[in-house]
Design a protein around this motif. Structure first.
Motif, PDB file in Angstrom:
ATOM      1  N   HIS A   1      -3.451  -1.167   6.437  1.00  0.00           N
ATOM      2  CA  HIS A   1      -3.092  -1.018   5.028  1.00  0.00           C
ATOM      3  C   HIS A   1      -3.563  -2.231   4.219  1.00  0.00           C
ATOM      4  CE1 HIS A   1       0.165   2.315   5.428  1.00  0.00           C
ATOM      5  NE2 HIS A   1      -1.035   2.681   5.850  1.00  0.00           N
TER       6      HIS A   1
ATOM      7  N   TRP B   1       0.826  -1.213   0.000  1.00  0.00           N
ATOM      8  CA  TRP B   1       0.000   0.000   0.000  1.00  0.00           C
ATOM      9  C   TRP B   1       0.860   1.264   0.000  1.00  0.00           C
ATOM     10  CZ3 TRP B   1      -4.689   1.577  -1.048  1.00  0.00           C
ATOM     11  CH2 TRP B   1      -5.104   2.834  -0.602  1.00  0.00           C
ATOM     12  N   CYS B   2       1.776   1.389   0.966  1.00  0.00           N
ATOM     13  CA  CYS B   2       2.514   2.651   1.121  1.00  0.00           C
ATOM     14  C   CYS B   2       3.983   2.572   0.714  1.00  0.00           C
ATOM     15  CB  CYS B   2       2.412   3.144   2.562  1.00  0.00           C
ATOM     16  SG  CYS B   2       3.240   2.081   3.768  1.00  0.00           S
TER      17      CYS B   2
END
Length: 80
Positions: A71, A48-49
């Motif tokens: 996430h 996700w990040c």
């Protein structure tokens, strides 16, 4: 003036004795790791990040590995 000279002589003596004592230490075997060194962990990026986390701490999901359960939920569109 004589006290200043005495302090300088004592300081020089302490410096020389400390230096000689430090050089008399046995050398460590460079092939063995020091206790303060830690082993490097395999790192993975969050799907996700993009934050890198150790594999052992990563959250496994259908779409990859994540840094947290929040996430994983965002990426997969699930409710916890």
């Amino acid at each position: 003036m004589k006290y200043l000279l005495l302090i300088l002589v004592l300081g020089l003596l302490c410096f020389v004795l400390g230096w000689r004592r430090g050089s008399a230490r046995p050398t460590q075997n460079k092939s063995s790791p020091r206790p303060s060194q830690t082993q490097a962990a395999d790192m993975v990026a969050c799907a996700w990040c993009g934050v890198h986390v150790p594999v052992g701490e990563a959250v496994h999901g259908r779409l990859g590995l994540f840094c947290s359960d929040a996430h994983r939920v965002r990426k997969e569109g699930q409710t916890p």
